[in-house]
Design an enzyme around this catalytic site. Structure first.
Site, PDB file in Angstrom:
ATOM      1  N   GLU A  35       0.853  -1.195   0.000  1.00 38.11           N
ATOM      2  CA  GLU A  35       0.000   0.000   0.000  1.00 38.11           C
ATOM      3  C   GLU A  35       0.884   1.239   0.000  1.00 38.11           C
ATOM      4  O   GLU A  35       2.111   1.134   0.147  1.00 38.11           O
ATOM      5  CB  GLU A  35      -0.940  -0.024   1.216  1.00 38.11           C
ATOM      6  CG  GLU A  35      -2.013  -1.112   1.065  1.00 38.11           C
ATOM      7  CD  GLU A  35      -2.915  -1.259   2.274  1.00 38.11           C
ATOM      8  OE1 GLU A  35      -3.097  -0.297   3.014  1.00 38.11           O
ATOM      9  OE2 GLU A  35      -3.435  -2.362   2.455  1.00 38.11           O
TER      10      GLU A  35
ATOM     11  N   HIS B 148      -8.995   9.294   3.121  1.00 39.49           N
ATOM     12  CA  HIS B 148      -8.601   8.204   2.225  1.00 39.49           C
ATOM     13  C   HIS B 148      -8.788   8.702   0.809  1.00 39.49           C
ATOM     14  O   HIS B 148      -9.846   9.253   0.480  1.00 39.49           O
ATOM     15  CB  HIS B 148      -9.452   6.960   2.489  1.00 39.49           C
ATOM     16  CG  HIS B 148      -8.864   5.724   1.872  1.00 39.49           C
ATOM     17  ND1 HIS B 148      -8.808   5.539   0.516  1.00 39.49           N
ATOM     18  CD2 HIS B 148      -8.285   4.633   2.428  1.00 39.49           C
ATOM     19  CE1 HIS B 148      -8.223   4.378   0.262  1.00 39.49           C
ATOM     20  NE2 HIS B 148      -7.888   3.811   1.411  1.00 39.49           N
TER      21      HIS B 148
ATOM     22  N   ARG C 280      -0.684   8.770   1.897  1.00 34.87           N
ATOM     23  CA  ARG C 280      -2.084   9.194   1.691  1.00 34.87           C
ATOM     24  C   ARG C 280      -2.293  10.694   1.658  1.00 34.87           C
ATOM     25  O   ARG C 280      -3.134  11.192   0.921  1.00 34.87           O
ATOM     26  CB  ARG C 280      -2.942   8.624   2.821  1.00 34.87           C
ATOM     27  CG  ARG C 280      -3.221   7.209   2.553  1.00 34.87           C
ATOM     28  CD  ARG C 280      -4.388   6.732   3.307  1.00 34.87           C
ATOM     29  NE  ARG C 280      -4.424   5.314   3.050  1.00 34.87           N
ATOM     30  CZ  ARG C 280      -4.900   4.422   3.865  1.00 34.87           C
ATOM     31  NH1 ARG C 280      -5.427   4.793   5.005  1.00 34.87           N
ATOM     32  NH2 ARG C 280      -4.894   3.166   3.547  1.00 34.87           N
TER      33      ARG C 280
ATOM     34  N   HIS D 268     -11.310   9.414   6.795  1.00 36.45           N
ATOM     35  CA  HIS D 268     -11.049   7.984   6.980  1.00 36.45           C
ATOM     36  C   HIS D 268     -10.513   7.634   8.361  1.00 36.45           C
ATOM     37  O   HIS D 268     -10.928   6.640   8.957  1.00 36.45           O
ATOM     38  CB  HIS D 268     -10.045   7.558   5.914  1.00 36.45           C
ATOM     39  CG  HIS D 268      -9.731   6.098   5.884  1.00 36.45           C
ATOM     40  ND1 HIS D 268     -10.690   5.131   5.664  1.00 36.45           N
ATOM     41  CD2 HIS D 268      -8.557   5.430   6.035  1.00 36.45           C
ATOM     42  CE1 HIS D 268     -10.111   3.929   5.671  1.00 36.45           C
ATOM     43  NE2 HIS D 268      -8.833   4.083   5.912  1.00 36.45           N
TER      44      HIS D 268
ATOM     45  N   ARG E  89      -0.862   8.649   9.286  1.00 35.25           N
ATOM     46  CA  ARG E  89      -0.736   7.200   9.507  1.00 35.25           C
ATOM     47  C   ARG E  89      -0.329   6.475   8.230  1.00 35.25           C
ATOM     48  O   ARG E  89      -0.881   6.711   7.158  1.00 35.25           O
ATOM     49  CB  ARG E  89      -2.083   6.648   9.978  1.00 35.25           C
ATOM     50  CG  ARG E  89      -2.105   5.150  10.155  1.00 35.25           C
ATOM     51  CD  ARG E  89      -3.487   4.715  10.556  1.00 35.25           C
ATOM     52  NE  ARG E  89      -4.440   4.952   9.494  1.00 35.25           N
ATOM     53  CZ  ARG E  89      -4.902   4.017   8.672  1.00 35.25           C
ATOM     54  NH1 ARG E  89      -4.520   2.773   8.786  1.00 35.25           N
ATOM     55  NH2 ARG E  89      -5.777   4.320   7.744  1.00 35.25           N
TER      56      ARG E  89
END
Ligand code: SIN
Length: 555
Positions: A126, A251, A297, A358, A393
């Site tokens: 990811e 997100h 992100r 998110h 994060r």
């Protein structure tokens, strides 16, 4: 309102050693471990399965493969956290990660296997990860973990799970009036609204907040309906130290379809080669970041925001059509089926996506054992700010954080069980209804609910500026005051509890965002577009004593 009185009316109430508020991966993992020490009550405000965990698609990041290293995972987490991670916490979590993943496997979680990897697992990739390290169960990892944990919890006699029970406020025991003014004290449980609409007293030796995140503060979110920041709001009202609430993770890819409510398109789709494209089918991430579609992100969400604003577009698109059809269906069965229900065949059509709220990277500040600044009160999972995530994060580090900290908190309780178990249950005043009446017009709740979420989306989103933040503060403060008055005037209900909590949490996000006069990680302020070395520290605050209930004091 929530302080223990040492005299006065005493009602019969429920007692337990551990009161756990929330039934996601953090709450259930902790429940299973502390059930070895004493009696456990888990309260969950809807059905036991309703949690952010259940919706988590991607998986759990840990160093499982010989081709990876703890140094790599640590470094990726620190880079993503943009200078605000607590390195000691990062190292501890990364170090314990593989053991905790093996625990989940031993409990029966069916991660997808791959005999070609030294780990025996099919590890996904990811954004922000330099290696494949995400253990997954196709694209329904959270559901698989939740199912396994619930099955174990149901087979454990010392755990009672109460559905449709909502915590209203924490019960705070203070020694004397002087202490009460200083806030702090010791948590002795919670007032809980039961399914009959009565507020009951639950007294506990250890109370643990595992209520998940705050996504419902925003109009668009990937979160389930339960994500109204209840744990954060209760902890703040009780005087706990909070941290880093300006760092709301959006997100990058939530399905954009009028009928789809909160449906996430996992980052793992980009991990397997998915590419973000504009309405003309042109890839655009390379304009913004050398890591392209697998940038962290914050970077991807900002790029999408910019693309949409510049072109006046309602969404961008995710393209996975170049991958083998059967592979896509097998790797992403949930996403494939759900999109097909909306008329989109992801094996041959572009997926319309938009960013959505998110994950809350901040929360109730804890130490390395999951302890908050209030004695007897722990916080785990998304509710906690442990220092792992910093300003942004790293994908799939949250399930990891939840299991590692659940184990740490258990270890702490086990090591100190002699002193915890001999704590006496204080006498607690029953809930006072006072002059409250039944709410006759639901519109009082629904209107404010909608207003707050729109203000947050429009004024406190991915890209912020001081003017909009100040406007948001003015509006949300007024709404918060009105809601606090409603809370006093009417019987407490689930909707009222949640509205009160999203109003307070919104205000705390705004205050934190206004406090940080720089851009860092997920907090991008156009008035201060650069990070400043001297500001590389946590935004820590608590409730200001003696002021109106939403006033914060930075510490
Ligand atoms: C995803 O599957 O993209 C979500 C995973 C996460 O938020 O960690």
């Amino acid at each position: 309102m929530f302080h223990v009185k040492h005299m006065g009316a005493i009602m019969l109430n429920t007692t337990c050693d551990f009161l756990i508020i929330g039934s996601g991966i953090a709450g259930l993992s902790f429940a299973l471990r502390v059930a070895q020490l004493g009696s456990v009550i888990v309260i969950t405000k809807k059905n036991e399965i309703d949690s952010a965990t259940n919706l988590a698609q991607g998986g759990i990041a840990a160093v499982m493969s010989a081709s990876d290293s703890k140094q790599n995972h640590t470094q990726d987490t620190l880079v993503s956290g943009a200078g605000l991670c607590n390195e000691e916490v990062v190292r501890m979590v990364v170090d314990k990660g593989p053991e905790r993943v093996r625990d989940l496997i031993a409990l029966g979680v069916g991660f997808v296997k791959n005999s070609k990897d030294s780990s025996g697992l099919d590890l996904g990739r990811e954004g922000g990860h330099s290696k494949r390290r995400v253990a997954h169960a196709h694209d329904f990892t959270g559901k698989e973990i939740e199912r396994t944990l619930l099955e174990k919890v149901k087979g454990t006699a010392s755990i009672q799970v109460l559905e449709n029970h909502r915590a209203v406020d924490l019960i705070l025991m203070t020694e004397n009036k002087e202490n009460e003014k200083k806030l702090g004290g010791c948590c002795a449980g919670a007032y809980v609204l039961n399914e009959k609409g009565e507020v009951e007293v639950y007294r506990a030796k250890v109370t643990t907040l595992c209520t998940g995140g705050t996504g419902k503060v925003y109009l668009y979110t990937t979160n389930p309906d339960i994500a109204t920041g209840d744990g954060l709001a209760m902890a703040f009202r009780a005087g706990a130290i909070m941290a880093n609430m300006e760092f709301v993770q959006f997100h990058p890819t939530c399905l954009y379809h009028p009928k789809a409510k909160n449906f996430l398109i996992s980052e793992a789709v980009r991990g397997e080669g998915g590419i973000l494209v504009d309405q003309d089918g042109h890839p655009f991430m390379e304009k913004y970041d050398s890591r392209k579609d697998l940038a962290t992100r914050d970077a991807v969400a900002r790029a999408i925001d910019r693309e949409m604003k510049e072109r006046g577009a309602d969404c961008v698109f995710l393209d996975i059509t170049h991958k083998d059809k059967e592979f896509v269906k097998e790797r992403f069965p949930t996403i494939y089926k759900r999109c097909l229900e909306y008329g989109i065949d992801i094996t041959c059509e572009l997926i319309p996506v938009v960013p959505a709220a998110h994950y809350m990277c901040g929360g109730v500040e804890t130490d390395i054992w999951g302890r908050t600044s209030i004695d007897g009160l722990l916080a785990l999972g998304e509710t906690a700010c442990t220092g792992l995530h910093g300003a942004n994060r790293l994908a799939s580090n949250s399930l990891l954080e939840a299991v590692v900290f659940a184990e740490r908190a258990y270890e702490y309780c086990a090591d100190h069980w002699d002193s915890i178990s001999c704590k006496a249950f204080p006498e607690v005043e029953s809930w006072k209804v006072g002059d409250a009446q039944a709410l006759s017009e639901e519109i009082l709740i629904h209107h404010n609910w909608d207003l707050i979420r729109r203000i947050m989306w429009n004024y406190v989103g991915i890209v912020r500026n001081i003017k909009r933040l100040q406007l948001a503060k003015k509006h949300v403060k007024a709404l918060f005051q009105e809601i606090e008055q409603h809370y006093k005037d009417y019987f407490v209900s689930q909707d009222m509890i949640e509205l009160r909590n999203i109003a307070l949490v919104s205000l705390l996000i705004i205050e934190s965002a206004l406090h940080r006069k720089e851009s860092r990680g997920l907090h991008y302020l156009v008035d201060y577009p650069e990070s400043q070395e001297k500001l590389a520290k946590n935004t820590r605050f608590r409730k200001k004593s003696g002021e109106w209930p939403g006033e914060v004091e930075f510490v």
